[in-house]
Enzyme design. Structure first.
Site, short mmCIF file in Angstrom:
data_model
loop_
_atom_site.label_atom_id
_atom_site.label_comp_id
_atom_site.label_asym_id
_atom_site.label_seq_id
_atom_site.Cartn_x
_atom_site.Cartn_y
_atom_site.Cartn_z
N TYR A 143 0.86 -1.19 0.00
CA TYR A 143 0.00 0.00 0.00
C TYR A 143 0.89 1.23 0.00
CZ TYR A 143 -3.36 3.50 1.73
OH TYR A 143 -4.14 4.62 1.88
N ASP A 240 9.32 2.63 -0.39
CA ASP A 240 8.32 3.30 0.44
C ASP A 240 8.54 2.80 1.87
OD1 ASP A 240 6.17 4.24 1.79
OD2 ASP A 240 4.65 3.48 0.41
N LYS A 268 4.76 8.26 9.24
CA LYS A 268 4.43 7.51 10.47
C LYS A 268 5.43 7.72 11.62
CE LYS A 268 1.64 4.10 8.01
NZ LYS A 268 0.24 4.25 8.32
C1 LIG Z 1 3.77 1.89 3.23
C2 LIG Z 1 2.83 3.04 3.22
N1 LIG Z 1 3.00 4.00 2.32
C3 LIG Z 1 2.20 5.08 2.27
C4 LIG Z 1 1.15 5.21 3.15
C5 LIG Z 1 0.27 6.42 3.08
O1 LIG Z 1 0.54 7.24 4.17
P1 LIG Z 1 -0.56 8.25 4.71
O2 LIG Z 1 -1.67 7.44 5.30
O3 LIG Z 1 0.19 9.05 5.74
O4 LIG Z 1 -1.00 9.06 3.55
C6 LIG Z 1 0.93 4.24 4.11
C7 LIG Z 1 -0.17 4.35 5.07
O5 LIG Z 1 -0.55 3.43 5.74
C8 LIG Z 1 1.78 3.10 4.14
O6 LIG Z 1 1.60 2.11 5.02
#
Ligand SMILES: Cc1ncc(COP(=O)(O)O)c(C=O)c1O
Length: 429
Positions: A143, A240, A268
């Site tokens: 994700y 990511d 996070k």
């Molecule tokens: C691996 C990863 N990338 C991107 C995101 C997106 O981050 P945000 O919810 O702060 O937009 C998340 C959110 O859970 C994530 O787990």
């Protein structure tokens, strides 16, 4: 066992009246839908006064524990001095950028935004600008946020596996078509696709550990193959690290695996729950995001002193010796404890994870990519968690979701968790 959830139920009904579905983020509505009114360290408290040991950690940020006094006081100190000016870079912002460059192997420069989605959105845009290509590769089970290019193929139902599984209406079909979805850890498939379409691919984006489906551990040869073939084909490799960054080490999972991507996204745990995210990477790519570059990167609230002060405090605390050892040791205790308990009661399960992240799948056998997780007994997974919640242990009751340990968790918390787990597993056996 917990007493009542009556007040939570009333508050949920109120929320439903004014907020669609009663939540402002799609993944927040779960059953039971509790309303939490207080958080401190490893604990969260619901509106009926029940206390829970929290392993949800708001999907990951709370690495030090909730409402950390040092982080809070640094935020208060910052906002007593300054709020948002909107000109130049703040002094704390530059200090934070320097720290990230020091710690994260791929980071030569860094820009700040407010959410992981903004970071991955910009990472893909930079990759497209730098390569002049349109297509991107993501992996089933990862994700990367809610924008059109990536909002697909996370927890895909078995019958849609191998197809585009777009999670939203209203996305632009051309953008969706430009994303190819491949199987994680599959060197052969990746090699084949790059041989056929390498010249059209702008970026490969992945969670180095796909934590949005628990914890599928990457094969080193897979990560190595991604790095080698992206370099050979002029493709931008994006890690990511929104979940793994600062959680698994100060340098992210790239510091563990020794493979350095071109761009990295983080969020996070970077600010222990305050809103801040970052895009960092090779200077030549990041410079495109500056005012002299060709990629527009902006945001009224970018690098807000609240998030920046929280992040500086968080990173400084994480830099203190022994912290990651504590997180990893408790994670290992949880995994080995769950392995022996499920073994003792003859329950088909696999307790896995990395460092402070742990998950118990209700299945056995190899777990190399999302399609293996189709074998997970989702009903047992969610049932186990609901029973844990009723015993004061909060693990979000959603199939495949991971748990997080924070620096505020103690050995006693792990003991209490394993004791509750034993009670539940005995009844499930
Ligand atoms: C691996 C990863 N990338 C991107 C995101 C997106 O981050 P945000 O919810 O702060 O937009 C998340 C959110 O859970 C994530 O787990």
């Amino acid at each position: 066992m917990l007493q009542t959830n009556e007040r939570s139920r009333q508050l949920t009904e109120d929320a439903l009246r004014y907020i669609p579905g009663g939540v402002s983020s799609a993944n927040r509505r779960v059953d039971p839908n509790l309303t939490f009114v207080r958080a401190a360290g490893a604990y969260i408290y619901d509106a009926d006064g029940n206390r829970y040991i929290d392993y949800h950690a708001a999907f990951g940020p709370a690495i030090l524990g909730h409402c950390h006094p040092e982080v809070n006081s640094r935020v208060i100190e910052a906002i007593q001095n300054i709020d948002l000016i909107g000109v130049g870079a703040g002094d704390l912002e530059t200090q934070l950028a320097k720290k990230i460059v020091e710690h994260v192997p791929s980071a030569e420069k860094v820009v700040f935004c407010n959410s992981g989605s903004e970071a991955t959105y910009s990472a893909l845009r930079v990759a497209r600008a730098a390569t002049g290509r349109r297509k991107v590769i993501k992996f089933q089970g990862c994700y990367h946020g809610w924008h059109d290019a990536v909002i697909m193929n996370v927890i895909t139902p078995a019958k849609r596996l191998g197809q585009k599984d777009v999670l939203t209406a209203g996305a632009t079909p051309e953008v969706i078509d430009d994303t190819l979805v491949l199987r994680f850890n599959d060197v052969e498939e990746f090699t084949r696709v790059i041989e056929a379409h390498g010249a059209d691919i702008a970026a490969v984006i992945l969670e180095p550990i796909p934590h949005n489906i628990g914890a599928v551990l990457p094969h080193q040869e897979f990560l190595r193959c991604l790095r080698d073939l992206t370099l050979a084909n002029g493709i931008v490799l994006i890690f990511d690290e929104v979940v793994t960054g600062f959680r698994h080490t100060l340098g992210g999972y790239q510091a563990v695996t020794g493979i350095t991507p071109d761009l990295t996204t983080m969020g996070k745990a970077i600010a222990n729950g305050f809103p801040l995210a970052a895009l960092c990477g090779r200077a030549e790519l990041l410079d495109r995001c500056g005012p002299d570059g060709d990629v527009f990167f902006a945001g009224t609230f970018n690098a807000h002193p609240v998030g920046v002060a929280a992040s500086l405090a968080t990173i400084e605390l994480l830099e203190q010796p022994g912290n990651y050892e504590h997180l990893f040791r408790l994670g290992e205790r949880m995994r080995s404890g769950m392995t022996s308990l499920t073994g003792k009661y003859g329950i088909e399960a696999t307790a896995t994870g990395f460092g402070s992240v742990f998950v118990t799948y209700f299945m056995t056998g190899a777990i190399d990519s999302y399609d293996d997780l189709i074998r997970n007994n989702a009903a047992a997974f969610v049932h186990f968690r609901r029973e844990m919640i009723s015993r004061g242990i909060y693990m979000i009751p959603v199939n495949l979701k991971r748990n997080h340990i924070s620096l505020s968790h103690t050995d006693d918390d792990i003991d209490a968790t394993l004791e509750a787990a034993e009670d539940v597993l005995r009844l499930m056996a």
